[in-house]
Design a protein around this motif. Structure first.
Motif, mmCIF file in Angstrom:
data_model
loop_
_atom_site.group_PDB
_atom_site.id
_atom_site.type_symbol
_atom_site.label_atom_id
_atom_site.label_comp_id
_atom_site.label_asym_id
_atom_site.label_seq_id
_atom_site.Cartn_x
_atom_site.Cartn_y
_atom_site.Cartn_z
ATOM 1 N N ILE A 166 9.642 1.071 8.583
ATOM 2 C CA ILE A 166 8.796 -0.119 8.693
ATOM 3 C C ILE A 166 9.291 -1.018 9.824
ATOM 4 C CG2 ILE A 166 8.062 -2.232 7.531
ATOM 5 C CD1 ILE A 166 6.663 0.273 6.484
ATOM 6 N N LYS A 167 10.594 -1.191 9.902
ATOM 7 C CA LYS A 167 11.169 -2.005 10.978
ATOM 8 C C LYS A 167 10.771 -1.456 12.343
ATOM 9 C CE LYS A 167 15.066 -0.988 12.615
ATOM 10 N NZ LYS A 167 16.494 -0.667 12.829
ATOM 11 N N ASN A 168 10.901 -0.148 12.512
ATOM 12 C CA ASN A 168 10.585 0.459 13.805
ATOM 13 C C ASN A 168 9.087 0.446 14.086
ATOM 14 O OD1 ASN A 168 13.219 1.012 14.669
ATOM 15 N ND2 ASN A 168 13.313 2.905 13.489
ATOM 16 N N ALA A 169 8.275 0.522 13.042
ATOM 17 C CA ALA A 169 6.825 0.412 13.231
ATOM 18 C C ALA A 169 6.451 -0.986 13.708
ATOM 19 C CB ALA A 169 6.108 0.735 11.926
ATOM 20 N N ILE A 219 9.259 -5.164 2.571
ATOM 21 C CA ILE A 219 9.939 -6.450 2.675
ATOM 22 C C ILE A 219 11.277 -6.294 3.396
ATOM 23 C CG2 ILE A 219 11.049 -8.284 1.332
ATOM 24 C CD1 ILE A 219 8.823 -7.843 -0.784
ATOM 25 N N GLU A 220 12.034 -5.283 3.019
ATOM 26 C CA GLU A 220 13.321 -5.043 3.677
ATOM 27 C C GLU A 220 13.120 -4.757 5.165
ATOM 28 O OE1 GLU A 220 15.347 -1.960 1.592
ATOM 29 O OE2 GLU A 220 15.371 -3.035 -0.319
ATOM 30 N N GLY A 221 12.118 -3.942 5.488
ATOM 31 C CA GLY A 221 11.843 -3.624 6.889
ATOM 32 C C GLY A 221 11.423 -4.839 7.684
ATOM 33 N N GLY A 275 0.773 -1.236 0.000
ATOM 34 C CA GLY A 275 0.000 0.000 0.000
ATOM 35 C C GLY A 275 0.806 1.289 0.000
ATOM 36 N N GLY A 276 2.131 1.213 0.225
ATOM 37 C CA GLY A 276 2.949 2.411 0.343
ATOM 38 C C GLY A 276 3.290 3.059 -0.990
ATOM 39 N N ASP A 277 3.887 4.239 -0.914
ATOM 40 C CA ASP A 277 4.253 4.999 -2.120
ATOM 41 C C ASP A 277 5.308 4.301 -2.966
ATOM 42 O OD1 ASP A 277 2.518 6.981 -1.347
ATOM 43 O OD2 ASP A 277 4.052 8.277 -0.491
ATOM 44 N N HIS A 278 6.195 3.538 -2.329
ATOM 45 C CA HIS A 278 7.350 2.985 -3.032
ATOM 46 C C HIS A 278 7.252 1.491 -3.280
ATOM 47 C CE1 HIS A 278 9.031 6.907 -2.530
ATOM 48 N NE2 HIS A 278 9.096 6.803 -1.215
ATOM 49 N N GLY A 279 6.019 0.953 -3.244
ATOM 50 C CA GLY A 279 5.843 -0.456 -3.539
ATOM 51 C C GLY A 279 6.269 -1.358 -2.387
ATOM 52 N N PRO A 280 6.403 -2.655 -2.657
ATOM 53 C CA PRO A 280 6.664 -3.605 -1.577
ATOM 54 C C PRO A 280 8.103 -3.666 -1.076
ATOM 55 C CG PRO A 280 6.466 -4.758 -3.665
ATOM 56 C CD PRO A 280 6.133 -3.321 -3.940
ATOM 57 N N ALA A 281 9.064 -3.158 -1.833
ATOM 58 C CA ALA A 281 10.473 -3.333 -1.455
ATOM 59 C C ALA A 281 10.794 -2.817 -0.052
ATOM 60 C CB ALA A 281 11.391 -2.677 -2.491
ATOM 61 N N LYS A 330 6.324 -12.622 -3.748
ATOM 62 C CA LYS A 330 7.315 -13.689 -3.910
ATOM 63 C C LYS A 330 8.431 -13.261 -4.856
ATOM 64 C CE LYS A 330 4.628 -17.850 -2.880
ATOM 65 N NZ LYS A 330 4.067 -19.123 -3.424
ATOM 66 N N GLN A 331 8.049 -12.616 -5.938
ATOM 67 C CA GLN A 331 9.053 -12.146 -6.901
ATOM 68 C C GLN A 331 9.968 -11.100 -6.267
ATOM 69 O OE1 GLN A 331 6.692 -10.762 -10.206
ATOM 70 N NE2 GLN A 331 6.557 -12.783 -11.160
ATOM 71 N N GLU A 332 9.401 -10.200 -5.492
ATOM 72 C CA GLU A 332 10.202 -9.152 -4.873
ATOM 73 C C GLU A 332 11.125 -9.715 -3.797
ATOM 74 O OE1 GLU A 332 11.376 -5.137 -4.876
ATOM 75 O OE2 GLU A 332 10.140 -6.339 -6.237
ATOM 76 N N CYS A 333 10.643 -10.681 -3.041
ATOM 77 C CA CYS A 333 11.504 -11.339 -2.040
ATOM 78 C C CYS A 333 12.672 -12.038 -2.734
ATOM 79 C CB CYS A 333 10.696 -12.352 -1.222
ATOM 80 S SG CYS A 333 9.600 -11.639 0.014
ATOM 81 N N GLY A 334 12.377 -12.682 -3.863
ATOM 82 C CA GLY A 334 13.429 -13.340 -4.609
ATOM 83 C C GLY A 334 14.435 -12.359 -5.167
#
Length: 339
Positions: free
Chosen positions: A303-306, A18-20, A9-15, A42-46
């Motif tokens: 995201i990590k801190n959230a 996922i990193e957070g 849902g964020g402005d910059h897509g799932p990356a 799945k594609q982005e995690c890969g």
């Protein structure tokens, strides 16, 4: 502890999400469920090279964009990532939901799926701000444009309980944002709210002017969502402007460039203190579950801190304590004091 993350849902897509998420599981004992289109995630995690059993995926076929009406989601997007993630909290599949998506959609999903805490008439978004002495909470910062005095009193009760958890203080100082410190200052709503707060068992320190929000004189600052959101956005803009002007002055002169190695460490420390990513996200207080609302442009660090904040609130049973104190305040001063 399981956290449902609206990962699309964020402005910059799932990356960044996922990193957070993977940063969060590496630093704390938590599991994260990425909610969104399964193929995309799945594609982005890969692509990012991430693979860990503590991060799983829950498919949701729809996304609520930043431009869409939250009301339209209720009618047409019940399989959106934010609705599905919130439903996981309702069903006990997750302990909290985190979303950098459409703020209105997060609020509406929490309202319809989780419901309001008993006795709460309006939920409130509570965000953290840096002060000269540490940190303060300000609420509401966007959930309610128009509020009555009773709403502001309830915000104070909810903010007080959140402050106890966040600051580890048994009796946080609560202030009312107004145009002057005197009891008589403000509009009719704030003047009536002042009376309610003064008569309560809260540690009410009186009115707080805008310039005093960052002084550290109050741990919890209460206002309506219109004023709170404007104050928050102005604060963010001022912080960014000061950073840019400071760097411009330093790079624009020989003396500044020579002095930079000496002041670099304090400047980096200051940047961390005013960086929204350090706070992660803001909880929506007053709903039957934990919802953390993040900036649409949230970085992986934010995201990590959230996720970390969501985990802490779940472990601290903050929502249950808010419920107890709201019921106490409705029952009267004597009951509130006992609780």
């Amino acid at each position: 502890m399981k956290i449902a993350l609206d990962a699309v849902g964020g402005d910059h897509g799932p990356a960044p999400c996922i990193e957070g998420a993977f940063q969060a599981i590496s630093e704390s004992d938590v599991e994260v469920i990425l909610v969104g289109d399964e193929t995309t995630l799945k594609q982005e995690c890969g692509r990012l090279g991430y693979n860990d059993a503590r991060v799983s995926i829950r498919h949701a076929s729809q996304v609520v964009t930043m431009e869409e009406s939250p009301a339209a989601m209720v009618r047409k997007k019940r399989d959106s990532s934010i609705w599905v993630a919130t439903g996981m909290v309702k069903n006990g599949e997750a302990d909290a939901v985190v979303s950098p998506g459409n703020t209105g959609a997060s609020m509406v999903a929490s309202f319809f799926v989780l419901g309001l805490t008993k006795g709460v008439e309006r939920p409130a978004i509570a965000t953290s701000l840096p002060t000269v002495t540490g940190e303060a909470i300000i609420l509401d910062v966007g959930a309610n444009v128009d509020c009555g005095a009773k709403d502001l009193h309830q915000f104070a009760v909810m903010g007080n309980e959140y402050g106890k958890y966040l600051f580890g203080k048994p009796n946080p100082r609560v202030g009312l944002l107004s145009i002057g410190e005197e009891d008589s200052k403000g509009n009719e709503v704030t003047k009536e709210a002042f009376k309610l707060l003064k008569a309560s068992s809260l540690n009410f320190v009186g009115n707080v002017e805008g310039r005093e929000v960052y002084s550290g004189n109050a741990d919890v600052v209460v206002c309506d969502g219109f004023i709170g959101n404007v104050a928050l956005k102005i604060s963010e803009g001022v912080a960014e402007t000061i950073s840019k002007l400071l760097l411009k002055e330093i790079s624009g002169s020989l003396l500044g460039r020579l002095a930079y190695p000496l002041i670099a460490a304090p400047l980096k420390k200051l940047k961390r203190r005013i960086d929204y990513a350090e706070f992660g996200g803001a909880p929506l207080l007053g709903v039957n579950g934990i919802t953390i609302i993040c900036h649409g442009r949230s970085s992986a660090k934010a995201i990590k801190n959230a996720i970390r904040r969501a985990k802490g609130m779940a472990e601290g049973r903050v929502q249950e304590l808010i419920q107890r104190n709201i019921e106490g305040s409705l029952a009267g001063p004597s009951v509130e004091q006992e609780t």
